[in-house]
Design an enzyme around this catalytic site. Structure first.
Site, PDB file in Angstrom:
ATOM      1  N   GLY A  91       0.829  -1.196   0.000  1.00 37.10           N
ATOM      2  CA  GLY A  91       0.000   0.000   0.000  1.00 37.10           C
ATOM      3  C   GLY A  91       0.860   1.240   0.000  1.00 37.10           C
ATOM      4  O   GLY A  91       2.092   1.172  -0.063  1.00 37.10           O
ATOM      5  N   CYS A  92       0.238   2.395   0.102  1.00 35.93           N
ATOM      6  CA  CYS A  92       1.003   3.640   0.020  1.00 35.93           C
ATOM      7  C   CYS A  92       1.816   3.896   1.280  1.00 35.93           C
ATOM      8  O   CYS A  92       2.725   4.718   1.278  1.00 35.93           O
ATOM      9  CB  CYS A  92       0.070   4.813  -0.275  1.00 35.93           C
ATOM     10  SG  CYS A  92      -1.160   5.077   0.977  1.00 35.93           S
ATOM     11  N   THR A  93       1.508   3.203   2.372  1.00 40.88           N
ATOM     12  CA  THR A  93       2.269   3.418   3.603  1.00 40.88           C
ATOM     13  C   THR A  93       3.172   2.237   3.957  1.00 40.88           C
ATOM     14  O   THR A  93       3.845   2.258   4.972  1.00 40.88           O
ATOM     15  CB  THR A  93       1.317   3.671   4.788  1.00 40.88           C
ATOM     16  OG1 THR A  93       0.430   2.563   4.919  1.00 40.88           O
ATOM     17  CG2 THR A  93       0.520   4.942   4.572  1.00 40.88           C
TER      18      THR A  93
END
Length: 395
Positions: A362-364
């Site tokens: 994911g983006c994190t």
């Protein structure tokens, strides 16, 4: 065929000729999609960037994907971010669009994005390899792959022999040795020299500011941080005003051209990202990726990568238990907080409990993906197995 249909066809032909004469671009326009919902700056921010991109270059047809908006651009209307991504994938796989820009998209392990920035020291463009996603759970292996991904992207953008530098982060010297080995076995790598007095292909912070190499190789988390700094250093951080976004997801046998924006990417970056995508379509990035992987594999890339990881793998005295995956399900629920080195073990822990799961990025950071209806059950099962997890993957 009716008279009205004939008139419509003739009208379209004359419009296409007029556009071609105005832009100097003859032939079919390239179609670039963009999902409109999900930005922290609002839908209007994305739509304005899309309209700006098409106004700048009439050879691009921008296609909006998401809720209906007040725009003359072509639209495919769906509600919700998951629906946007599903429609985006359908349009890409059918060939209706050649590339798409989106936010908060989970690439499979092995795929990461090559960002493109304008460096402040001398105003040079530079590719950051890479900026989101994970090329490999092993740091040095990932950075070597990142370098290949950067070379693919630069060549698709028309740079025939891009220069390469390696940012001075953990593992840089191992990456340098791996590329020199690859170079000696027939895969050419055009190393540049640092602008500092002692030179060398390992780049310093100064080289980031001046854009010494065409491609700066780094680990993805550092690349992500650098993208944010380059994009928003003049705005205080809440609005990314410069650059071309986080770039296309590149990976071996990955055939979708999907580019990433941050939820904080402003209108200028949206427009630039669309232009970036259009150039990649024209440069046939998918075909170049196939050719580069063929050349690198012929030069022994896979054996070199195995050599990087063999010393870090634990030798088990007993035979490892084989865990069968449950029947596959749609996985839209995400669980974060698991270390990249434990990601596959966490997936198998859920398989043991009869819960189908997949790994992703994911983006994190790393995520485990499960069916939405089984999200709570999966979190409890992972907590029981000793994993410190959290629900969802916020950007």
């Amino acid at each position: 065929m009716s008279d009205n249909n004939i008139k419509d066809m003739i009208g379209k032909v004359f419009n296409d000729i007029a556009d071609a004469m105005q832009t100097g671009q003859f032939g079919e326009r390239v179609k670039v999609g963009i999902t409109v919902a999900g930005s922290e700056l609002g839908i209007d921010n994305i739509v304005k960037g899309a309209e700006m991109a098409q106004a700048r270059d009439k050879s691009i047809e921008v296609v909006l994907i998401g809720p209906k908006v007040d725009s003359a651009l072509t639209q495919h209307n769906v509600e919700g971010e998951d629906a946007q991504h599903k429609k985006m994938e359908e349009l890409l796989d059918s060939g209706e669009i050649g590339a798409c820009i989106t936010m908060h998209y989970n690439f499979p392990i092995g795929v990461s994005t090559v960002g493109r920035v304008v460096t402040p020291g001398q105003g040079r463009e530079m590719f950051l390899a890479t900026t989101t996603g994970t090329s490999s759970p092993h740091r040095v292996e990932a950075m070597v792959k990142n370098g290949i991904y950067g070379i693919i992207t630069a060549k698709a953008m028309g740079i025939k022999d891009p220069t390469v530098g390696i940012l001075n982060v953990d593992g840089a010297r191992q990456v340098e040795r791996a590329f020199k080995d690859l170079n000696s076995k027939g895969y050419p790598v055009n190393f540049t020299e640092s602008g500092r007095a002692d030179g060398g292909s390992v780049m310093r912070g100064n080289d980031l500011l001046t854009g010494t190499p065409d491609i700066m190789i780094t680990d993805t988390l550092t690349g992500n941080l650098l993208m944010k700094v380059f994009s928003s250093f003049s705005t205080g951080g809440s609005y990314e005003a410069q650059g071309f976004g986080y770039g296309p997801g590149i990976g071996e046998d990955y055939n979708r051209t999907i580019l990433i924006l941050s939820r904080a990417s402003g209108t200028p970056v949206v427009a630039n990202a669309i232009a970036y995508a259009a150039s990649l379509i024209r440069g046939n990035v998918t075909q170049i990726a196939k050719e580069e992987f063929e050349k690198a594999n012929k030069a022994g890339l896979k054996d070199i990568l195995k050599g990087l990881t063999k010393d870090t793998k634990k030798v088990e005295a007993k035979e490892e238990e084989v865990v069968e995956a449950p029947p596959a399900e749609t996985v839209t629920g995400t669980i974060n907080g698991i270390d990249i080195m434990e990601l596959e073990d966490a997936v198998q822990a859920l398989w043991k409990e009869g819960i189908y799961a997949e790994s992703g990025m994911g983006c994190t950071g790393p995520i485990v993906m499960v069916n939405e209806a089984k999200l709570s059950e999966a979190i409890k099962a992972l907590a029981k197995a000793g994993y410190d997890v959290g629900e969802s993957d916020p950007c």
